[in-house]
Design a protein around this motif. Sequence first.
Motif: not given
Length: 444
Positions: A382-384, A401-404, A410-411
């Motif tokens: 859910a967080v992501i 964004t840099p962390i994700l 992710y991309k």
Amino acid sequence: MKELSTKETITIGLMLFALFFGAGNMIFPPALGQAAGDNVWIAMVGFLITGVGLPLLGIIAVGLAGGNLQTMASRVHPMFAVAFTFIVYLSIGPFMAIPRTGTVTFEMGVLPYLPEAMKGSWIPLFLTTIVYFAITFWLSLNPSKLVDRIGKILTPALLIIIGLMFAKSLISPLGEVGQPTGAYQDTAFFKGFVEGYLTLDALAAMVFGLVVTTAVQDRGIIDRKKVMWSTIKAAVLAATGLGLVYLALSYLGATSVSFAKSANGGQILTGVVLQLFGPLGSLLLGAAVTLACLTTSVGLVTACSQFFSSRIPSISYKKMAVILCVFSAAVANVGLTQLITFSVPILMAIYPLAIVLMLLTFCHRLFNGHRAVYVGAITATAVISVLDGASQLGLSIDSLTPILEQLPLYKVGIGWLVPAFAGALLGLLWASLTRSVPIVRETK
């Protein structure tokens, strides 16, 4: 013990196919094919996983969990079960799926036959949705016979039409396959995977699973294992039909770039049929698609009205159907392209939750049904996924964004996958350390 005959299995499979096969199933594969170009088959592998594989798993998962979505979601937490079930019904109901059946009906059944001067006006769409949802409401008052009969008659007819389109496109090719555009150039598989969300079928499967098991039981099948096996066979039949149709439609879209470059799949498909069969073919397809959309909208209005009226007893089924049809007509008037754009952020947020919940249901016995595993996996997902949805909606998450972007995949739109697995492992570790007793056991 009694078993379903082959004819009964086919009938239930066609019914399920008819419920699934609505607006999104017609418009997204051609759009994918046109955008993916030479990479169409790579993209379709990803699309088939989420557009066909997940609905199939969803039907089975609901059966394993006890027959309905709320029971399955309650394994996480009762409050989550209520919230998630409401969100799913709103998504496959008045917020996205039901309005989309009306807009696709307009795009493919009305718009091609309007005078050029009227095609830019809001009035035709407005009038079409009023008539369409008035008919939907009227039919939803007694939907069972309609869905069954149209499922038996319309589904084979529509499959024949699509089969003829595909066959003629092989005999008389529409044109060369175009070049891939956007994300389809480098990450076609993952782009197709995420595009499969737009069909909404994995969410719908969580609702239609109960419809299928009930249909099996109504034919005298009582034994739980036989009900499950009969449900699986009907679901496989429906999934096979969906997969073949998607492949044919994506090929038509891939070869249409020279003459049917359009903003959405409805316009692409209309252009393809006009090119292959002329005005008569376009008229027949428009009529068939309209009936397919109508079948789906009646099924969804019925399911949503039953659900919401049961949760809000002060509103009767009939009044709820009126509310849903009026609201859906209003939403439909934003137009198909805008409706699809609006849908993407919501689906990016909730689809991963549905996927993880299904996978946990299948692995239930492996971790002894510990609620901590469900909580860990769903919370991490859910967080992501919510952040993904917020990003798609245009909300600023620049600081995160840099962390994700450090998360694997992710991309390409599935950054939730590794966190979900990690959350499940942490939940399992917590259950082991605390020696907690499984809260939820698999139904025998």
